[in-house]
Enzyme design. Structure first.
Site, PDB file in Angstrom:
ATOM      1  N   ARG A 148     -28.720   8.120 -16.112  1.00 14.98           N
ATOM      2  CA  ARG A 148     -28.951   7.477 -17.395  1.00 14.98           C
ATOM      3  C   ARG A 148     -27.626   7.060 -18.011  1.00 14.98           C
ATOM      4  NH1 ARG A 148     -32.840  10.097 -19.844  1.00 14.98           N
ATOM      5  NH2 ARG A 148     -32.343   9.604 -21.981  1.00 14.98           N
ATOM      6  N   LYS A 150     -34.006   9.522 -28.446  1.00 12.02           N
ATOM      7  CA  LYS A 150     -34.934   9.057 -29.479  1.00 12.02           C
ATOM      8  C   LYS A 150     -35.161  10.124 -30.548  1.00 12.02           C
ATOM      9  CE  LYS A 150     -37.935   7.162 -26.564  1.00 12.02           C
ATOM     10  NZ  LYS A 150     -39.189   6.630 -26.030  1.00 12.02           N
ATOM     11  N   GLU A 163     -42.170   4.925 -23.694  1.00 13.35           N
ATOM     12  CA  GLU A 163     -43.148   5.663 -24.474  1.00 13.35           C
ATOM     13  C   GLU A 163     -43.036   5.143 -25.907  1.00 13.35           C
ATOM     14  OE1 GLU A 163     -42.633   9.886 -24.237  1.00 13.35           O
ATOM     15  OE2 GLU A 163     -44.266  10.258 -25.656  1.00 13.35           O
TER      16      GLU A 163
END
Ligand code: ATP
Ligand code: MG
Length: 576
Positions: free
Chosen positions: A277, A287, A52
């Site tokens: 992850r 982020k 993204e």
């Protein structure tokens, strides 16, 4: 200096290092191999990396890049770069450019397969109308708060919206008017009509479209309704012919919806597979928090060399091969775990040890005067750029009467087994001569001001002329010829292994290490002055340093990439 050590033929995610993941060794590769063996998807492998564009890529993304591009490469398939840009508010073109640069740097090759979820807005809209026509979606007038309240809990079923029974015609009409901009933000949403009592909360009539009167970085003001991630992602995968859609574990519950949307429309259906992850000690990989560090000025920017971003690591001097090796070693698994930061450092050191040219610089100088060396004599000594690889060639460094050595390499009163310089002791100056210290001259504070030494003219190149043992070898630079540079010495950005865990009443920012950057001076041998920006070299005995883009002709700037000491390798040795 040659750059032959950059091997562009290396593919992301594959490497010849020990401990690296090889085909079929993890559950994802095993499933892909089972699929290709059974002829599912026609035996093809087509993955995608779907960032993204709302921030810079970090080490977590490196894991995903190495996995997606890696398996595609290993199984003769392809990997798309897809910008998942369905949210108009947080996304920016700056991020798109940075992401492209970072993926390419890490070794991802997407050729012309650069896609944007926003390219599919028209088709996604058509699919939404089709869902309405099939009685599988409806326009809901409940507010976001009401929708939440109606959803129920893990133990209680949800309640159906009073608007759930609208006719296909009414739904189509309202949805078209949503698109036409007739309603304000939040007035209505399009929802999937699934099951308000579903045990999986994701399946309780999830929202597919919402109204957002916001300009989008690519589609401008063409749209005022935007699709939700769960709706856009599976259909983007389907439209691109993705075979295996690899994502992180938090999407396990969303897989049911991924499958539902594709089945409800009867379109091509990729397989979603979830993996754990990456979590790393001393590091934040969110982020949202990284943006906060940048916006609030806790770091100098996204590419601050202390940041876990790919641009930060690159600026620090970390080679992409080291990151690929790291990603291969950590592998992929289905269970969450945390990786030691020292493993990353180990991979960085191992790579740089193999490929970084060597040179000399002094960080904390003390003056050495060679009393038996004539004042005006300068000798250009030849030395190799790399001790084990002759293809790196060589450079010369001037040797003169006055030199700098590291202050810490001299002791007035040396402890036992101190093999460096002290009054009366003899050491080797790297690639130069043997010198013996006659006396130390102190200043009024008792600090060593200069060291009066003599050299052995028979010891050129640092060879002992008569076989006498000289234990210590010191790095040095000629005082008169040395080039002054700025040295930025980095430590960990965070002082604690789990920086996400905030202290009582505080935030993760309280875990920042105030000493994560020390700025000092380095005195360089002249050959280092011309180094190009972004090049990483080893300052002998000190560490790896990368020439920074802040350098000016007057003042080169070097970032310390890593020290030479390797705690990981020692651990491995002890345990192995
Ligand atoms: P963040 O939590 O930092 O905001 P994100 O998942 O929202 O990350 P995206 O841009 O959506 O960021 O991620 C692109 C791809 O990278 C996704 O497939 C995502 O699963 C993967 N990814 C993100 N963070 C990690 C991580 N820590 N480990 C492995 N893969 C990750
Ligand atoms: Mg995301």
């Amino acid at each position: 200096m040659e750059s032959q050590h950059l091997s562009p033929s290396e593919q992301a995610g594959t490497n010849g290092q020990g401990g690296a993941a090889r085909s079929g060794t993890d559950f994802i590769r095993a499933r892909i191999e089972a699929d290709t063996a059974s002829g599912r998807f026609g035996g093809m492998v087509h993955t995608r990396f779907p960032p993204e564009p709302n921030g810079y890529l970090h080490l977590g993304h490196a894991k995903s890049i190495c996995l997606n591009f890696g398996v595609a490469g290993e199984y003769g398939g392809q990997c798309n770069l897809r910008f998942d840009d369905t949210n108009p508010v947080k996304e920016e073109t700056e991020y798109v450019a940075a992401i492209r640069e970072d993926v390419a740097w890490l070794g991802g090759h997407w050729d012309d397969r650069e896609f944007y979820a926003s390219d599919y807005f028209e088709r996604l809209y058509d699919y939404a109308e089709e869902l309405i026509r099939r009685g599988k979606a409806y326009v809901d007038d409940l507010s976001a708060d009401e929708i939440r309240a109606f959803r129920g809990t893990l133990t209680e079923p949800g309640r159906e919206s009073p608007w759930r029974g609208r006719s296909v015609e009414e739904n189509l009409d309202l949805f078209r008017r949503m698109r036409a901009g007739e309603f304000p933000d939040g007035a209505r949403v399009l929802r999937a009509k699934i099951d308000m009592a579903a045990p999986n909360l994701v399946m309780r009539d999830p929202t597919l479209y919402r109204i957002r009167h916001e300009a989008h970085h690519r589609t401008g003001t063409a749209w005022c309704i935007y699709p939700m991630y769960d709706y856009a992602h599976c259909l983007s995968d389907s439209l691109e012919g993705i075979t295996h859609s690899l994502c992180t574990l938090e999407f396990v519950n969303n897989r049911e919806l991924y499958d539902w949307v594709l089945d409800a429309l009867g379109v091509y259906h990729p397989q979603q597979i979830e993996f754990a992850r990456l979590n790393l000690t001393y590091t934040i990989l969110s982020k949202r928090k990284l943006i906060q560090l940048v916006r609030e000025g806790h770091v100098a920017g996204w590419d601050d060399p202390r940041m876990p971003t790919l641009s930060g690591l690159r600026r620090r001097g970390v080679p992409p091969e080291a990151l690929r090796d790291f990603c291969g070693r950590i592998g992929v698994a289905r269970a969450d775990s945390t990786v030691e930061y020292s493993l990353l450092e180990h991979c960085v050191r191992e790579r740089l040890n193999a490929v970084a040219p060597r040179a000399m610089a002094v960080l904390d100088p003390v003056r050495v005067v060679i009393e038996n060396w004539p004042d005006d004599r300068v000798e250009e000594l030849e030395m190799p750029w790399h001790p084990e690889d002759a293809s790196y060639g060589s450079r010369t460094a001037p040797f003169a009467r006055e030199l700098f050595i590291e202050r810490d390499d001299f002791r007035l009163e040396p402890p036992k087994k101190f093999h460096r310089l002290s009054p009366g002791a003899e050491v080797r100056l790297r690639h130069a001569y043997l010198i013996t210290c006659r006396e130390a001259v102190l200043d009024e504070n008792g600090e060593v001001k200069e060291l009066r030494c003599v050299y052995d003219p028979e010891s050129r190149g640092g060879q002992s002329p008569d076989g006498r043992k000289v234990r210590g070898t010191l790095h040095w630079v000629s005082a008169r010829h040395a080039v002054r540079a700025e040295a930025r010495l980095y430590g960990q950005l965070f002082a604690v292994p789990d920086p996400d865990k905030a202290p009582e009443g505080g935030s993760f920012l309280d875990n920042l290490d105030p000493h994560s950057l020390t700025v000092g001076t380095a005195w360089l041998e002249p050959a280092l002055a011309g180094l190009e920006t972004g090049r990483t070299v080893q300052f002998e005995r000190l560490g790896y340093f990368c020439k920074d883009r802040d350098s000016t002709p007057e003042l080169p700037v070097f970032n310390r990439t890593a020290t030479l000491r390797d705690t990981w390798a020692r651990l491995e040795k002890k345990e192995g």
